[in-house]
Design an enzyme around this catalytic site. Sequence first.
Site, PDB file in Angstrom:
ATOM      1  N   SER A 236       0.854  -1.182   0.000  1.00  0.00           N
ATOM      2  CA  SER A 236       0.000   0.000   0.000  1.00  0.00           C
ATOM      3  C   SER A 236       0.888   1.230   0.000  1.00  0.00           C
ATOM      4  O   SER A 236       2.072   1.172   0.358  1.00  0.00           O
ATOM      5  CB  SER A 236      -0.890   0.009   1.246  1.00  0.00           C
ATOM      6  OG  SER A 236      -1.483   1.278   1.466  1.00  0.00           O
TER       7      SER A 236
ATOM      8  N   TYR B  71      -3.017  -1.259  10.257  1.00  0.00           N
ATOM      9  CA  TYR B  71      -2.928  -1.393   8.795  1.00  0.00           C
ATOM     10  C   TYR B  71      -1.631  -0.779   8.282  1.00  0.00           C
ATOM     11  O   TYR B  71      -0.894  -1.384   7.500  1.00  0.00           O
ATOM     12  CB  TYR B  71      -4.139  -0.726   8.148  1.00  0.00           C
ATOM     13  CG  TYR B  71      -4.152  -0.782   6.636  1.00  0.00           C
ATOM     14  CD1 TYR B  71      -4.647  -1.900   5.975  1.00  0.00           C
ATOM     15  CD2 TYR B  71      -3.678   0.284   5.861  1.00  0.00           C
ATOM     16  CE1 TYR B  71      -4.665  -1.965   4.594  1.00  0.00           C
ATOM     17  CE2 TYR B  71      -3.697   0.229   4.489  1.00  0.00           C
ATOM     18  CZ  TYR B  71      -4.189  -0.897   3.851  1.00  0.00           C
ATOM     19  OH  TYR B  71      -4.194  -0.951   2.477  1.00  0.00           O
TER      20      TYR B  71
END
Length: 262
Positions: free
Chosen positions: A148, A162
């Site tokens: 990401s 996350y």
Amino acid sequence: MTSSYQKLQGKVAIITGGASGIGEATACLFVEHGASVVIADVQDTKGIETASKLGLHLATYMHCDVSSELDVENLIAFTIQTYGKLDIMFNNAGVWGKVIAQDVRDMDVEDFNYVMSTNVRGMALGIKHASKAMVEANIKGSIICNASISSILGDLDLPLAYTVSKHAILGLVRATASQLGKFGIRVNCVSPGAVHTPLLSSYIHELSSSTCMPSTKASQYSLLKPVDIAKAVFFLASDDSTAMNGTNLVLDEGYSSMRVAM
């Protein structure tokens, strides 16, 4: 489509989290280019539908919780038993977490462990068992992980667990690329910005229900489409990227390079 254009002709690929979003788009592109694909997910109904849409002679669905080593071992064994080999592993499955915590002081440790078990442990298990199968069969394969933009930034107002997990994935990719390169196995990752997927939609829904909605910086630029990321994964899976190993391919329309610190 002619065989000369099918750059994955004869290849066998596994895509975790392949039932929807980026995984589904990648499965479609892989099949379009001649690959046989095993779609692994915990969304059984959606996974079966996706495999059926692609054609059951080209795609197969198997239930797999990537945080379970037994599930991952069975996934690799099933793929080799069904198709005879494994050339490409796309570790795509990931979760946001069940708790939206913007501050370490609010961190829920159980949720932190849940996110890490899927996003990091799951990726590590995928690399472990895919690479073992490739080395045993003397296959110079390609392993791709979905990280990401959070793997290089820490201030996107995303859940703490996350962000930490995505940084860990980048370290995992670099470490394993170094170890597996001598076998001709490449390990790379893609780091998307905001992508219009069910995962992001669920997060936005959670934010809208929150009494403390953050000013998500990631919302300040346009959403990418799953196929945008699928094209990059396809490139890393194909022989066009044989010189790339240990690479983090950032796909964010330049956001991380051009953003102005607030």
